[in-house]
Design a protein around this motif. Sequence first.
Motif, PDB file in Angstrom:
ATOM      1  N   ARG A 124       3.531  10.236   4.145  1.00 52.53           N
ATOM      2  CA  ARG A 124       2.883  10.195   2.718  1.00 52.53           C
ATOM      3  C   ARG A 124       2.851  11.850   1.562  1.00 52.53           C
ATOM      4  O   ARG A 124       2.365  10.582   0.556  1.00 52.53           O
ATOM      5  N   ALA A 165      -7.079   0.199   2.264  1.00 58.16           N
ATOM      6  CA  ALA A 165      -6.154   0.812   0.536  1.00 58.16           C
ATOM      7  C   ALA A 165      -5.609  -0.664  -0.214  1.00 58.16           C
ATOM      8  O   ALA A 165      -5.512  -1.322  -0.357  1.00 58.16           O
ATOM      9  N   ARG A 176      -6.521  -5.418  -0.894  1.00 59.48           N
ATOM     10  CA  ARG A 176      -7.087  -4.616  -0.136  1.00 59.48           C
ATOM     11  C   ARG A 176      -6.357  -5.036   0.997  1.00 59.48           C
ATOM     12  O   ARG A 176      -6.357  -5.864   1.724  1.00 59.48           O
ATOM     13  N   ARG A 177      -5.600  -3.759   2.112  1.00 63.79           N
ATOM     14  CA  ARG A 177      -5.456  -4.008   3.722  1.00 63.79           C
ATOM     15  C   ARG A 177      -5.464  -2.298   3.788  1.00 63.79           C
ATOM     16  O   ARG A 177      -5.572  -1.235   3.143  1.00 63.79           O
ATOM     17  N   ARG A 178      -5.922  -3.021   5.319  1.00 61.97           N
ATOM     18  CA  ARG A 178      -6.230  -1.774   6.236  1.00 61.97           C
ATOM     19  C   ARG A 178      -4.882  -0.963   6.096  1.00 61.97           C
ATOM     20  O   ARG A 178      -4.221  -1.157   6.088  1.00 61.97           O
ATOM     21  N   ASN A 179      -5.260   0.283   6.072  1.00 61.01           N
ATOM     22  CA  ASN A 179      -4.164   1.565   6.271  1.00 61.01           C
ATOM     23  C   ASN A 179      -3.843   1.965   7.165  1.00 61.01           C
ATOM     24  O   ASN A 179      -4.690   1.961   8.368  1.00 61.01           O
ATOM     25  N   GLN A 219       2.480   9.694  -2.172  1.00 63.13           N
ATOM     26  CA  GLN A 219       1.561   9.277  -2.426  1.00 63.13           C
ATOM     27  C   GLN A 219       1.329   9.444  -4.090  1.00 63.13           C
ATOM     28  O   GLN A 219       0.319   8.891  -4.930  1.00 63.13           O
ATOM     29  N   ASP A 277       0.877   3.325   1.946  1.00 61.50           N
ATOM     30  CA  ASP A 277       1.066   3.547   3.465  1.00 61.50           C
ATOM     31  C   ASP A 277       2.919   2.698   3.793  1.00 61.50           C
ATOM     32  O   ASP A 277       3.660   2.671   4.339  1.00 61.50           O
ATOM     33  N   GLU A 278       2.570   1.291   3.333  1.00 62.18           N
ATOM     34  CA  GLU A 278       3.154   0.433   3.709  1.00 62.18           C
ATOM     35  C   GLU A 278       4.820   0.695   3.129  1.00 62.18           C
ATOM     36  O   GLU A 278       5.762   0.838   3.628  1.00 62.18           O
ATOM     37  N   THR A 293       0.681  -1.261  -0.487  1.00 64.47           N
ATOM     38  CA  THR A 293      -0.050  -0.307   0.497  1.00 64.47           C
ATOM     39  C   THR A 293       0.835   1.050  -0.128  1.00 64.47           C
ATOM     40  O   THR A 293       2.067   0.787   0.185  1.00 64.47           O
TER      41      THR A 293
END
Length: 97
Positions: A51, A82, A73-76, A55, A41-42, A39
């Motif tokens: 970010r 995200a 999708r993964r949680r940000n 971004q 964030d990662e 993501t």
Amino acid sequence: MSRHRTDTSAAAYAGIAPMADHLRAIVHKVLCAHPDGLTVDETCVIAGYKRYSLQPRFTELLKKGMIRDTGLRRRNISGANAIVWRATVLDRQEDAA
């Protein structure tokens, strides 16, 4: 008046263009090192950048065809889902293998 804004916009872009190129390269390099995708964030955590710096580079790389949405999708950090991004060069390498 319009010409003045155009001149200043062009000057501003010329001033940030080298940094944007550098940041795009960083994002791409980090994504290339993580075949399962990351993501925004990662990627920021791994690269050590805020970010707001990275971004916009994702949109630019997407438009250039250098990264893609994996569909995952993964949680940000904020808890929202995200996009997990992947470098398209990894797809080509896998297809060639």
